[in-house]
Design a protein around this motif. Structure first.
Motif, PDB file in Angstrom:
ATOM      1  N   ILE A 170       0.838  -1.206   0.000  1.00 23.00           N
ATOM      2  CA  ILE A 170       0.000   0.000   0.000  1.00 23.00           C
ATOM      3  C   ILE A 170       0.869   1.251   0.000  1.00 23.00           C
ATOM      4  CG2 ILE A 170      -1.628   1.342   1.378  1.00 23.00           C
ATOM      5  CD1 ILE A 170      -2.847  -1.294   2.320  1.00 23.00           C
ATOM      6  N   ALA A 171       1.882   1.281   0.859  1.00 19.58           N
ATOM      7  CA  ALA A 171       2.727   2.467   0.970  1.00 19.58           C
ATOM      8  C   ALA A 171       3.504   2.727  -0.311  1.00 19.58           C
ATOM      9  CB  ALA A 171       3.684   2.311   2.152  1.00 19.58           C
ATOM     10  N   VAL A 172       4.095   1.683  -0.883  1.00 21.19           N
ATOM     11  CA  VAL A 172       4.929   1.866  -2.067  1.00 21.19           C
ATOM     12  C   VAL A 172       4.082   2.226  -3.283  1.00 21.19           C
ATOM     13  CG1 VAL A 172       6.494   0.717  -3.671  1.00 21.19           C
ATOM     14  CG2 VAL A 172       6.767   0.372  -1.212  1.00 21.19           C
ATOM     15  N   VAL A 173       2.950   1.561  -3.454  1.00 20.15           N
ATOM     16  CA  VAL A 173       2.100   1.842  -4.625  1.00 20.15           C
ATOM     17  C   VAL A 173       1.540   3.258  -4.564  1.00 20.15           C
ATOM     18  CG1 VAL A 173      -0.056   1.238  -5.780  1.00 20.15           C
ATOM     19  CG2 VAL A 173       1.524  -0.562  -5.076  1.00 20.15           C
ATOM     20  N   LEU A 174       0.947   3.620  -3.434  1.00 24.97           N
ATOM     21  CA  LEU A 174       0.401   4.978  -3.321  1.00 24.97           C
ATOM     22  C   LEU A 174       1.506   6.025  -3.377  1.00 24.97           C
ATOM     23  CD1 LEU A 174      -2.402   4.556  -0.625  1.00 24.97           C
ATOM     24  CD2 LEU A 174      -2.614   4.636  -3.112  1.00 24.97           C
ATOM     25  N   GLY A 175       2.637   5.745  -2.723  1.00 25.78           N
ATOM     26  CA  GLY A 175       3.756   6.684  -2.781  1.00 25.78           C
ATOM     27  C   GLY A 175       4.271   6.871  -4.195  1.00 25.78           C
ATOM     28  N   PHE A 176       4.339   5.772  -4.941  1.00 25.27           N
ATOM     29  CA  PHE A 176       4.824   5.868  -6.319  1.00 25.27           C
ATOM     30  C   PHE A 176       3.855   6.668  -7.191  1.00 25.27           C
ATOM     31  CE2 PHE A 176       5.160   4.313 -10.695  1.00 25.27           C
ATOM     32  CZ  PHE A 176       6.502   4.537 -10.929  1.00 25.27           C
ATOM     33  N   VAL A 177       2.568   6.440  -7.031  1.00 24.12           N
ATOM     34  CA  VAL A 177       1.581   7.183  -7.824  1.00 24.12           C
ATOM     35  C   VAL A 177       1.691   8.682  -7.555  1.00 24.12           C
ATOM     36  CG1 VAL A 177      -0.890   7.587  -8.149  1.00 24.12           C
ATOM     37  CG2 VAL A 177      -0.018   5.244  -8.017  1.00 24.12           C
ATOM     38  N   ILE A 178       1.755   9.049  -6.281  1.00 21.95           N
ATOM     39  CA  ILE A 178       1.861  10.473  -5.933  1.00 21.95           C
ATOM     40  C   ILE A 178       3.173  11.060  -6.426  1.00 21.95           C
ATOM     41  CG2 ILE A 178       1.993  12.106  -4.002  1.00 21.95           C
ATOM     42  CD1 ILE A 178       0.236  10.134  -2.408  1.00 21.95           C
ATOM     43  N   ALA A 179       4.271  10.339  -6.192  1.00 22.72           N
ATOM     44  CA  ALA A 179       5.586  10.846  -6.587  1.00 22.72           C
ATOM     45  C   ALA A 179       5.713  10.943  -8.100  1.00 22.72           C
ATOM     46  CB  ALA A 179       6.678   9.936  -6.024  1.00 22.72           C
ATOM     47  N   PHE A 180       5.163   9.966  -8.817  1.00 19.56           N
ATOM     48  CA  PHE A 180       5.265   9.973 -10.280  1.00 19.56           C
ATOM     49  C   PHE A 180       4.501  11.156 -10.861  1.00 19.56           C
ATOM     50  CE2 PHE A 180       4.102   8.483 -14.572  1.00 19.56           C
ATOM     51  CZ  PHE A 180       5.368   8.170 -15.053  1.00 19.56           C
ATOM     52  N   ALA A 181       3.308  11.413 -10.347  1.00 19.97           N
ATOM     53  CA  ALA A 181       2.536  12.563 -10.832  1.00 19.97           C
ATOM     54  C   ALA A 181       3.257  13.870 -10.527  1.00 19.97           C
ATOM     55  CB  ALA A 181       1.150  12.548 -10.191  1.00 19.97           C
ATOM     56  N   ALA A 182       3.799  13.990  -9.317  1.00 23.59           N
ATOM     57  CA  ALA A 182       4.526  15.214  -8.954  1.00 23.59           C
ATOM     58  C   ALA A 182       5.775  15.386  -9.808  1.00 23.59           C
ATOM     59  CB  ALA A 182       4.905  15.170  -7.475  1.00 23.59           C
ATOM     60  N   ALA A 183       6.469  14.291 -10.102  1.00 22.55           N
ATOM     61  CA  ALA A 183       7.690  14.378 -10.908  1.00 22.55           C
ATOM     62  C   ALA A 183       7.377  14.791 -12.342  1.00 22.55           C
ATOM     63  CB  ALA A 183       8.414  13.035 -10.889  1.00 22.55           C
ATOM     64  N   LEU A 184       6.277  14.296 -12.885  1.00 19.93           N
ATOM     65  CA  LEU A 184       5.903  14.696 -14.256  1.00 19.93           C
ATOM     66  C   LEU A 184       5.607  16.186 -14.322  1.00 19.93           C
ATOM     67  CD1 LEU A 184       3.609  11.769 -15.480  1.00 19.93           C
ATOM     68  CD2 LEU A 184       6.004  12.209 -16.053  1.00 19.93           C
ATOM     69  N   VAL A 185       4.892  16.692 -13.311  1.00 16.31           N
ATOM     70  CA  VAL A 185       4.601  18.135 -13.278  1.00 16.31           C
ATOM     71  C   VAL A 185       5.895  18.936 -13.130  1.00 16.31           C
ATOM     72  CG1 VAL A 185       3.453  19.974 -11.986  1.00 16.31           C
ATOM     73  CG2 VAL A 185       2.287  17.784 -12.356  1.00 16.31           C
ATOM     74  N   ALA A 186       6.778  18.490 -12.248  1.00 11.41           N
ATOM     75  CA  ALA A 186       8.041  19.200 -12.037  1.00 11.41           C
ATOM     76  C   ALA A 186       8.925  19.136 -13.272  1.00 11.41           C
ATOM     77  CB  ALA A 186       8.775  18.597 -10.837  1.00 11.41           C
ATOM     78  N   HIS A 187       8.864  18.030 -13.988  1.00 11.29           N
ATOM     79  CA  HIS A 187       9.664  17.909 -15.213  1.00 11.29           C
ATOM     80  C   HIS A 187       9.161  18.852 -16.295  1.00 11.29           C
ATOM     81  CE1 HIS A 187      11.943  16.172 -18.477  1.00 11.29           C
ATOM     82  NE2 HIS A 187      10.830  15.867 -19.128  1.00 11.29           N
ATOM     83  N   ARG A 188       7.854  18.992 -16.384  1.00  8.89           N
ATOM     84  CA  ARG A 188       7.284  19.867 -17.401  1.00  8.89           C
ATOM     85  C   ARG A 188       7.363  21.334 -16.997  1.00  8.89           C
ATOM     86  NH1 ARG A 188       3.919  18.783 -21.611  1.00  8.89           N
ATOM     87  NH2 ARG A 188       5.115  16.839 -21.580  1.00  8.89           N
ATOM     88  N   HIS A 189       7.227  21.614 -15.711  1.00 10.68           N
ATOM     89  CA  HIS A 189       7.261  22.993 -15.212  1.00 10.68           C
ATOM     90  C   HIS A 189       8.337  23.081 -14.133  1.00 10.68           C
ATOM     91  CE1 HIS A 189       3.484  23.624 -17.358  1.00 10.68           C
ATOM     92  NE2 HIS A 189       3.021  22.523 -16.765  1.00 10.68           N
ATOM     93  N   ALA A 190       9.495  23.567 -14.483  1.00  5.91           N
ATOM     94  CA  ALA A 190      10.665  23.545 -13.600  1.00  5.91           C
ATOM     95  C   ALA A 190      10.444  24.320 -12.306  1.00  5.91           C
ATOM     96  CB  ALA A 190      11.879  24.107 -14.331  1.00  5.91           C
ATOM     97  N   ARG A 191       9.523  25.274 -12.301  1.00  8.47           N
ATOM     98  CA  ARG A 191       9.324  26.084 -11.087  1.00  8.47           C
ATOM     99  C   ARG A 191       8.752  25.261  -9.942  1.00  8.47           C
ATOM    100  NH1 ARG A 191       5.279  27.501 -14.651  1.00  8.47           N
ATOM    101  NH2 ARG A 191       3.108  27.268 -13.925  1.00  8.47           N
ATOM    102  N   PHE A 192       8.212  24.072 -10.230  1.00 11.06           N
ATOM    103  CA  PHE A 192       7.642  23.232  -9.185  1.00 11.06           C
ATOM    104  C   PHE A 192       8.662  22.283  -8.559  1.00 11.06           C
ATOM    105  CE2 PHE A 192       3.735  24.216 -11.613  1.00 11.06           C
ATOM    106  CZ  PHE A 192       2.963  24.719 -10.577  1.00 11.06           C
ATOM    107  N   LYS A 193       9.851  22.204  -9.120  1.00  9.37           N
ATOM    108  CA  LYS A 193      10.825  21.230  -8.625  1.00  9.37           C
ATOM    109  C   LYS A 193      11.205  21.493  -7.170  1.00  9.37           C
ATOM    110  CE  LYS A 193      13.019  19.994 -13.015  1.00  9.37           C
ATOM    111  NZ  LYS A 193      14.281  19.980 -13.804  1.00  9.37           N
ATOM    112  N   LEU A 194      11.581  22.707  -6.872  1.00  9.65           N
ATOM    113  CA  LEU A 194      11.997  23.029  -5.512  1.00  9.65           C
ATOM    114  C   LEU A 194      10.860  22.902  -4.509  1.00  9.65           C
ATOM    115  CD1 LEU A 194      14.286  23.905  -3.681  1.00  9.65           C
ATOM    116  CD2 LEU A 194      13.717  26.299  -4.212  1.00  9.65           C
ATOM    117  N   PRO A 195       9.653  23.426  -4.785  1.00 15.20           N
ATOM    118  CA  PRO A 195       8.561  23.246  -3.812  1.00 15.20           C
ATOM    119  C   PRO A 195       8.230  21.783  -3.553  1.00 15.20           C
ATOM    120  CG  PRO A 195       8.014  24.988  -5.355  1.00 15.20           C
ATOM    121  CD  PRO A 195       9.258  24.341  -5.868  1.00 15.20           C
ATOM    122  N   PHE A 196       8.182  20.973  -4.611  1.00 17.84           N
ATOM    123  CA  PHE A 196       7.875  19.555  -4.428  1.00 17.84           C
ATOM    124  C   PHE A 196       8.966  18.854  -3.624  1.00 17.84           C
ATOM    125  CE2 PHE A 196       4.965  19.084  -8.401  1.00 17.84           C
ATOM    126  CZ  PHE A 196       3.964  19.762  -7.711  1.00 17.84           C
ATOM    127  N   ALA A 197      10.215  19.207  -3.922  1.00 16.36           N
ATOM    128  CA  ALA A 197      11.325  18.608  -3.178  1.00 16.36           C
ATOM    129  C   ALA A 197      11.273  18.992  -1.703  1.00 16.36           C
ATOM    130  CB  ALA A 197      12.654  19.034  -3.793  1.00 16.36           C
TER     131      ALA A 197
END
Length: 246
Positions: free
Chosen positions: A61-88
């Motif tokens: 449960i932890a790894v699957v949900l964590g991966f889904v959240i992290a993957f979505a956040a990483a895609l947004v940060a990759h497309r919009h660099a201004r989100f990288k630091l806040p997400f990190a």
């Protein structure tokens, strides 16, 4: 009494009462040895096997949900660099705060509280590795894809993500093994997983129960890591094709 009767009774009187021999039991168990294999095997189905299932469930449960959240956040940060630091920073916050103590007043001593803490610990690893993998795609490869008419979504699915898989899988391996380890601490708030027999053994001083549960947690981590390595080989056949033949 006749001489024959006396002769028949005398041997019985001399030999004394017959006491059944019930055995002394296992010396290792009686002396609370470091690890009593017989006790571990005899109690595996009742004491340990259900805990292994609970531990796997919490980890999944932890790894699957964590991966889904992290993957979505990483895609947004990759497309919009201004989100990288806040997400990190947010991922780092979840990683550093005492999650169990922070959420207990909100969600109580429940499995939900444990899962929130475990998911939070996976985010920093998964977000960073996914972003690193996507950012590591060579720019000339992206230019070639755009020159061939690839749209942004096609480029992401057919170029960026496949090349980022090794970094993503590396983060998934670390997150999974870490979660299996940290899930034992969840027994502080809910009596589930392999942490339950570990803490019970600490309180009772039962060495075999402590060592047995600890070894099972280590075995789970090794098996999970090996399974993810096999998954990586299955989804990246081109990586094997590039290896020079010996």
């Amino acid at each position: 009494m006749s001489p024959v009767a006396v002769t028949a009774v005398a041997p019985l009187a001399q030999s004394g009462p017959v006491i059944p021999n019930f055995g002394r039991g296992d010396d290792c168990i009686r002396n609370n040895g470091k690890f009593c294999l017989h006790w571990f095997l005899d109690n595996f189905d009742e004491r340990f096997l259900p805990r292994v299932g609970e531990h796997l469930k919490m980890t999944a449960i932890a790894v699957v949900l964590g991966f889904v959240i992290a993957f979505a956040a990483a895609l947004v940060a990759h497309r919009h660099a201004r989100f990288k630091l806040p997400f990190a920073n947010v991922a780092s916050l979840f990683y550093t705060i005492p999650s169990i103590a922070f959420f207990v007043p909100i969600t109580g001593l429940t499995l939900t509280t444990a899962e929130i803490g475990l998911i939070g610990y996976t985010l920093l690893i998964l977000v960073r590795n996914t972003v690193t993998g996507l950012d590591g795609v060579p720019e000339e490869v992206r230019e070639a894809a755009r020159g061939m008419g690839f749209k942004p979504m096609h480029q992401l699915l057919r170029i960026d993500l496949p090349l980022a898989v090794p970094a993503i899988i590396a983060g998934l391996r670390v997150a999974t093994v870490t979660t299996i380890s940290l899930a034992t601490i969840a027994a502080f708030i809910t009596p589930l997983g392999l942490g339950a027999p570990i803490f019970n053994a600490i309180q009772s001083g039962a060495n075999t129960e402590f060592v047995g549960a600890s070894l099972l947690a280590i075995a789970l981590a090794l098996v999970a890591d090996m399974a993810i390595v096999l998954l990586q080989r299955a989804v990246t056949p081109w990586a094997r094709a590039r290896r020079p033949s010996t």
